[in-house]
Write a protein that holds these residues in place. Sequence first.
Motif, PDB file in Angstrom:
ATOM      1  N   GLY A 244     -15.850   4.182 -22.660  1.00 56.07           N
ATOM      2  CA  GLY A 244     -16.221   4.254 -21.262  1.00 56.07           C
ATOM      3  C   GLY A 244     -16.501   2.889 -20.677  1.00 56.07           C
ATOM      4  N   THR A 245     -17.464   2.867 -19.766  1.00 57.42           N
ATOM      5  CA  THR A 245     -17.782   1.647 -19.029  1.00 57.42           C
ATOM      6  C   THR A 245     -19.285   1.411 -19.049  1.00 57.42           C
ATOM      7  OG1 THR A 245     -15.911   2.066 -17.553  1.00 57.42           O
ATOM      8  CG2 THR A 245     -17.545   0.467 -16.805  1.00 57.42           C
ATOM      9  N   GLU A 246     -19.683   0.172 -19.285  1.00 59.09           N
ATOM     10  CA  GLU A 246     -21.081  -0.214 -19.173  1.00 59.09           C
ATOM     11  C   GLU A 246     -21.265  -0.889 -17.810  1.00 59.09           C
ATOM     12  OE1 GLU A 246     -23.643  -1.305 -22.795  1.00 59.09           O
ATOM     13  OE2 GLU A 246     -23.173  -3.232 -21.852  1.00 59.09           O
ATOM     14  N   ILE A 247     -22.266  -0.440 -17.056  1.00 57.67           N
ATOM     15  CA  ILE A 247     -22.473  -0.919 -15.678  1.00 57.67           C
ATOM     16  C   ILE A 247     -23.886  -1.470 -15.547  1.00 57.67           C
ATOM     17  CG2 ILE A 247     -22.554  -0.242 -13.240  1.00 57.67           C
ATOM     18  CD1 ILE A 247     -20.509   1.956 -13.917  1.00 57.67           C
ATOM     19  N   ASP A 248     -23.993  -2.621 -14.892  1.00 63.01           N
ATOM     20  CA  ASP A 248     -25.289  -3.254 -14.646  1.00 63.01           C
ATOM     21  C   ASP A 248     -25.833  -2.827 -13.284  1.00 63.01           C
ATOM     22  OD1 ASP A 248     -25.165  -4.607 -17.021  1.00 63.01           O
ATOM     23  OD2 ASP A 248     -24.444  -6.485 -16.146  1.00 63.01           O
ATOM     24  N   PHE A 249     -27.065  -2.321 -13.295  1.00 58.62           N
ATOM     25  CA  PHE A 249     -27.784  -2.009 -12.049  1.00 58.62           C
ATOM     26  C   PHE A 249     -28.947  -2.992 -11.929  1.00 58.62           C
ATOM     27  CE2 PHE A 249     -25.423   1.826 -12.518  1.00 58.62           C
ATOM     28  CZ  PHE A 249     -25.376   2.457 -11.273  1.00 58.62           C
ATOM     29  N   LYS A 250     -28.967  -3.776 -10.852  1.00 63.59           N
ATOM     30  CA  LYS A 250     -30.071  -4.712 -10.629  1.00 63.59           C
ATOM     31  C   LYS A 250     -31.282  -3.953 -10.089  1.00 63.59           C
ATOM     32  CE  LYS A 250     -27.254  -8.841  -9.952  1.00 63.59           C
ATOM     33  NZ  LYS A 250     -26.866  -9.944  -9.030  1.00 63.59           N
ATOM     34  N   ILE A 262     -26.280   0.772 -17.964  1.00 66.80           N
ATOM     35  CA  ILE A 262     -26.029   2.190 -18.251  1.00 66.80           C
ATOM     36  C   ILE A 262     -24.617   2.296 -18.836  1.00 66.80           C
ATOM     37  CG2 ILE A 262     -27.533   2.916 -16.384  1.00 66.80           C
ATOM     38  CD1 ILE A 262     -23.900   3.738 -16.008  1.00 66.80           C
ATOM     39  N   PHE A 263     -24.398   3.334 -19.627  1.00 68.32           N
ATOM     40  CA  PHE A 263     -23.064   3.612 -20.164  1.00 68.32           C
ATOM     41  C   PHE A 263     -22.577   4.932 -19.591  1.00 68.32           C
ATOM     42  CE2 PHE A 263     -20.358   5.887 -23.164  1.00 68.32           C
ATOM     43  CZ  PHE A 263     -19.331   4.971 -23.337  1.00 68.32           C
ATOM     44  N   THR A 264     -21.327   4.960 -19.146  1.00 70.57           N
ATOM     45  CA  THR A 264     -20.763   6.186 -18.595  1.00 70.57           C
ATOM     46  C   THR A 264     -19.295   6.312 -18.971  1.00 70.57           C
ATOM     47  OG1 THR A 264     -20.354   7.471 -16.582  1.00 70.57           O
ATOM     48  CG2 THR A 264     -20.194   5.069 -16.387  1.00 70.57           C
ATOM     49  N   THR A 265     -18.864   7.542 -19.156  1.00 66.55           N
ATOM     50  CA  THR A 265     -17.431   7.811 -19.335  1.00 66.55           C
ATOM     51  C   THR A 265     -16.795   8.201 -17.999  1.00 66.55           C
ATOM     52  OG1 THR A 265     -17.885  10.121 -19.882  1.00 66.55           O
ATOM     53  CG2 THR A 265     -17.746   8.564 -21.721  1.00 66.55           C
ATOM     54  N   ARG A 266     -17.631   8.242 -16.946  1.00 67.88           N
ATOM     55  CA  ARG A 266     -17.127   8.657 -15.638  1.00 67.88           C
ATOM     56  C   ARG A 266     -17.475   7.629 -14.560  1.00 67.88           C
ATOM     57  NH1 ARG A 266     -15.652  13.915 -14.808  1.00 67.88           N
ATOM     58  NH2 ARG A 266     -14.721  12.936 -12.965  1.00 67.88           N
ATOM     59  N   ILE A 409      -6.733  10.033  -7.782  1.00 65.62           N
ATOM     60  CA  ILE A 409      -7.099  10.943  -8.859  1.00 65.62           C
ATOM     61  C   ILE A 409      -8.104  10.232  -9.765  1.00 65.62           C
ATOM     62  CG2 ILE A 409      -4.940  12.241  -8.807  1.00 65.62           C
ATOM     63  CD1 ILE A 409      -4.063  10.675 -11.292  1.00 65.62           C
ATOM     64  N   SER A 410      -8.941  10.996 -10.449  1.00 73.18           N
ATOM     65  CA  SER A 410     -10.041  10.427 -11.225  1.00 73.18           C
ATOM     66  C   SER A 410      -9.578   9.403 -12.248  1.00 73.18           C
ATOM     67  CB  SER A 410     -10.809  11.545 -11.942  1.00 73.18           C
ATOM     68  OG  SER A 410     -11.496  12.345 -11.017  1.00 73.18           O
ATOM     69  N   THR A 411      -8.521   9.723 -12.985  1.00 71.78           N
ATOM     70  CA  THR A 411      -8.071   8.819 -14.043  1.00 71.78           C
ATOM     71  C   THR A 411      -7.706   7.448 -13.474  1.00 71.78           C
ATOM     72  OG1 THR A 411      -5.876   9.831 -13.831  1.00 71.78           O
ATOM     73  CG2 THR A 411      -7.287  10.620 -15.619  1.00 71.78           C
ATOM     74  N   LYS A 412      -7.068   7.452 -12.306  1.00 69.71           N
ATOM     75  CA  LYS A 412      -6.679   6.181 -11.679  1.00 69.71           C
ATOM     76  C   LYS A 412      -7.914   5.476 -11.123  1.00 69.71           C
ATOM     77  CE  LYS A 412      -3.191   3.528 -10.628  1.00 69.71           C
ATOM     78  NZ  LYS A 412      -2.334   2.942 -11.687  1.00 69.71           N
ATOM     79  N   ALA A 413      -8.837   6.247 -10.562  1.00 67.63           N
ATOM     80  CA  ALA A 413     -10.050   5.667  -9.980  1.00 67.63           C
ATOM     81  C   ALA A 413     -10.920   5.023 -11.058  1.00 67.63           C
ATOM     82  CB  ALA A 413     -10.836   6.744  -9.252  1.00 67.63           C
ATOM     83  N   LYS A 414     -10.966   5.618 -12.236  1.00 67.19           N
ATOM     84  CA  LYS A 414     -11.740   5.038 -13.339  1.00 67.19           C
ATOM     85  C   LYS A 414     -11.264   3.619 -13.629  1.00 67.19           C
ATOM     86  CE  LYS A 414     -12.708   9.349 -15.819  1.00 67.19           C
ATOM     87  NZ  LYS A 414     -12.437  10.136 -17.051  1.00 67.19           N
ATOM     88  N   GLU A 415      -9.941   3.474 -13.720  1.00 72.57           N
ATOM     89  CA  GLU A 415      -9.368   2.165 -14.026  1.00 72.57           C
ATOM     90  C   GLU A 415      -9.683   1.152 -12.917  1.00 72.57           C
ATOM     91  OE1 GLU A 415      -5.206   2.619 -14.633  1.00 72.57           O
ATOM     92  OE2 GLU A 415      -5.428   4.161 -16.189  1.00 72.57           O
ATOM     93  N   LYS A 430     -16.475  -0.517 -22.635  1.00 74.14           N
ATOM     94  CA  LYS A 430     -17.411  -0.370 -23.748  1.00 74.14           C
ATOM     95  C   LYS A 430     -17.104   0.878 -24.557  1.00 74.14           C
ATOM     96  CE  LYS A 430     -21.458  -1.349 -25.782  1.00 74.14           C
ATOM     97  NZ  LYS A 430     -21.779  -2.610 -26.476  1.00 74.14           N
ATOM     98  N   VAL A 431     -17.258   0.755 -25.880  1.00 72.17           N
ATOM     99  CA  VAL A 431     -17.197   1.918 -26.764  1.00 72.17           C
ATOM    100  C   VAL A 431     -18.619   2.196 -27.227  1.00 72.17           C
ATOM    101  CG1 VAL A 431     -16.349   2.840 -28.946  1.00 72.17           C
ATOM    102  CG2 VAL A 431     -14.841   1.447 -27.508  1.00 72.17           C
ATOM    103  N   SER A 432     -19.060   3.414 -27.087  1.00 67.20           N
ATOM    104  CA  SER A 432     -20.428   3.786 -27.457  1.00 67.20           C
ATOM    105  C   SER A 432     -20.385   4.851 -28.552  1.00 67.20           C
ATOM    106  CB  SER A 432     -21.174   4.326 -26.233  1.00 67.20           C
ATOM    107  OG  SER A 432     -22.489   4.692 -26.571  1.00 67.20           O
ATOM    108  N   TYR A 433     -21.460   4.911 -29.330  1.00 62.27           N
ATOM    109  CA  TYR A 433     -21.577   5.892 -30.421  1.00 62.27           C
ATOM    110  C   TYR A 433     -22.932   6.581 -30.337  1.00 62.27           C
ATOM    111  CZ  TYR A 433     -17.771   3.029 -32.280  1.00 62.27           C
ATOM    112  OH  TYR A 433     -16.607   2.336 -32.433  1.00 62.27           O
ATOM    113  N   LYS A 434     -22.946   7.869 -30.663  1.00 66.46           N
ATOM    114  CA  LYS A 434     -24.222   8.583 -30.756  1.00 66.46           C
ATOM    115  C   LYS A 434     -24.980   8.191 -32.017  1.00 66.46           C
ATOM    116  CE  LYS A 434     -22.815  12.866 -30.348  1.00 66.46           C
ATOM    117  NZ  LYS A 434     -22.876  14.324 -30.238  1.00 66.46           N
TER     118      LYS A 434
END
Length: 860
Positions: A244-250, A262-266, A409-415, A430-434
């Motif tokens: 997914g993607t790791e995003i910084d929130f100030k 934060i980490f998100t797949t969406r 479409i979502s898949t294109k928007a993610k990129e 980012k790749v995340s693991y439980k």
Amino acid sequence: MTSKPAHNQSIESTPKAYRPNISEQYWQKVWEESSLYKTQDPKPNQKKFYALSMFPYPSGTLHMGHVRNYVITDVIARLHRMKGEAVLHPMGWDAFGLPAENAAIDRGIPADIWTYKNIEQMKKQLKRLGLSIDWERELKTCHEDYFKWTQYIFLQLLENGLAYQKSATVNWDPIDKTVLANEQVDSNGRSWRSGAIVEKRKLKQWFLKITDFAEELIVDLQKLNGWPQNVKAMQENWIGKSSGTEIDFKILTNSKKYTVKIFTTRPDTIYGANYLVLAPEHPLVNSIVCKKNRSELNDFRNIISKLSDQERTSTGKDKRGVDIGCKAINPINGELIPVWVADYVLETYATGAVMGVPGHDQRDYDFATKYSLPITYVVKSEKETDDNETRAYTGNGILINSGPFNNLISTKAKEKITQQGIDEGWAYKKVSYKLRDWLISRQRYWGCPIPIIHCDKCGIVPLPKDDLPLKLNHNNSNQKTICPRCNGQAKLETDTMDTFMCSSWYFLRYVDSKNTSRPFDRKKIDKWLPVDQYVGGIEHAILHLLYSRFILKALKISQGFNIKEPFKNLLTQGMVQGITFKNPSTQKYIASNLVKDHKNPTDPNTGEKLDVIYEKMSKSKYNGVDPSDVIDKYGADTARMFILFKAPPEKDLEWDESDVEGQYRFINRIWRLFAEIEDISDFKLKYIDPSLKVDKLNDSDRKLRKIINKTIKEVTIDLDLNSQFNTAISELMILCNSIYENKDKVNHLILNQSLTTLSILLAPFAPHLSEELWAKLNCEGSIHESSWPTHDESALIEDSYNLIIQINGKVRGFVSANTNDDDDILKEKAVKSDVGKKWIKDNTPKRIIVVKGKLINIVI
């Protein structure tokens, strides 16, 4: 081969009455004295086979689940030994742990005395099963000769940066008074051992960096073709890889600048992020909470600290949280959103923070509606037109309310959104693991001591390897020692290791169990590993198997192993279930000996009708069967045959004594067969090579020879390829019945060949009986040193068929013919058959056309 063992005269003197207990005790003594099962290193060009059962915890008594596990492995080991392979088949004891310590405390005796007494008792029970175990390699994890090397391995991990100590919020078992790893807490938030509701505590603990191997553990898992698919799926889900993607929130505060990741797949839902939510334990919370919100936050944390992770994240549980009084900036549009802490976000998962998207996540939606937070819908299904209908839609769709990304479409928007974030410096792929690091600290005495010294001046100091083992600390308060670096006063670590640490490498020690200078020799590991067949319960699908895989990969750094995985093939046997009587109103189990009428059972105290069900054997359910009772009554071979025959190994098995008696009758039927044949006049039992090819046989000879070879083929496939022991035993039953049917019709060569085959194929299942039969066949040495037979494919070809008879091109009937009949014989059979006589009558055939194997056409 070993020297020929003396015949058991007490058995031989009564040939028609097989007495298993006398026979089994005799042969077990012979095997032990002859060192029949001692491991020999593979010779040049000889295949090796490492057969291993998950070693038992020494509780004091075997149960039928043990019997099933060890007998399955034994059959496999015996097969490969008879196939001419060098076999390693060891046994040991997983001897540390809470149950032994608690039992010893209850009885007022030391844990080591309790444990060693149990080991001695269980070892005697195991030997009664006639297992082909190399007992010279026996190991006990609680013995200094073993845990010295467990400590050595810990120090190697420490040297390689894979062991560390930190303060952490941990799972605390209030009954056993120790920390538990996440894997040792069930889905209901209870301890896997005591059943207590797990609490949360902040403690300084030792961890192993299993997360460094998360990707390797997943990748190599897919290469384990000999593992059950469900076990692989369980491990894969536990590791929990997400791309997914790791995003910084100030974060906006009155003092310093902070950033929450934060980490998100969406990332396509970022326009719908209406709030930011952190775990209560998140390290930034104390720095960014407003003063006026601090008291409410502390109260909330006190409540949450008593809950397990499972309780906090349960889908049906009401979500709770606290606004900590600051704002975060949504990096995609600059909007200010509130920052909360909530119980459903865990510090140990991903970054410990999530962006709240209530429009497209059920938990976020429940939380937002409870606290009247705004909800923005940003993704809709292609079929939807009403924005208010999109809340339930959580899959990929079309973006709305997303500025320049609308209608993508979502898949294109993610990129595109991720790439924009990368370009602007607030997003990263980012790749995340439980999977979390393995917490190994335990606050108990009966475990492997952690070889660490704590010095006020030097900090954490590893115990010098020459000073190993660090012995068990009977009195935790007496932990003073001298620092090996500065010679100043220091303290010994009082925590012990999780017992899974002991079992995570034991398969390596078996290979070199007598080594006093190191845990094992690398050359011997390369010679014997991986384990070719590992057998154990499905309950170890995550914990033990995952930890063992990790330790092997971690040790590979320092040892340079040639192997990547410890266990090539895995068989997870089903549970053994016993008939159980239960009162449906009180939920209490009733002992079977208290139930007078088993067909119409009632509670002896209340008279209520009882449920009759099959459940896993357990003392608490009064449904257990003591293996010793079965062996005393029927013999070990019967117990082995039943446990293998009743069900396929991966399925649960329902214990039924009538089925046990059925196997006992089969064993005695085989015994009587040999006794009856010995009584045939002028007949002498002797060994005949099962693969012998013979010519000029009559129909009965050919029929029995075909069954002999079919049995060899099918049993070999069932054992070597499919581990289907029940169908293999069925094939042996068919062969036995066929010998009975044909013993008076076949020549002595074929009869002896059938008896030889039956004895050898029976050997892995009923080792004691087969030795008796081997002696009756006047064979040298042990049957378990004989060669496993190979079948003759030519004997399986149909030797007779129905030859179609045509008269002037029309089918009129058929006649039986043999595959080796020549044309003249076929013509004679057709003409003289009832069909031929009926249609030819007084005519002389003008021509006879033969299509061998199919038809004959008589032209008249």
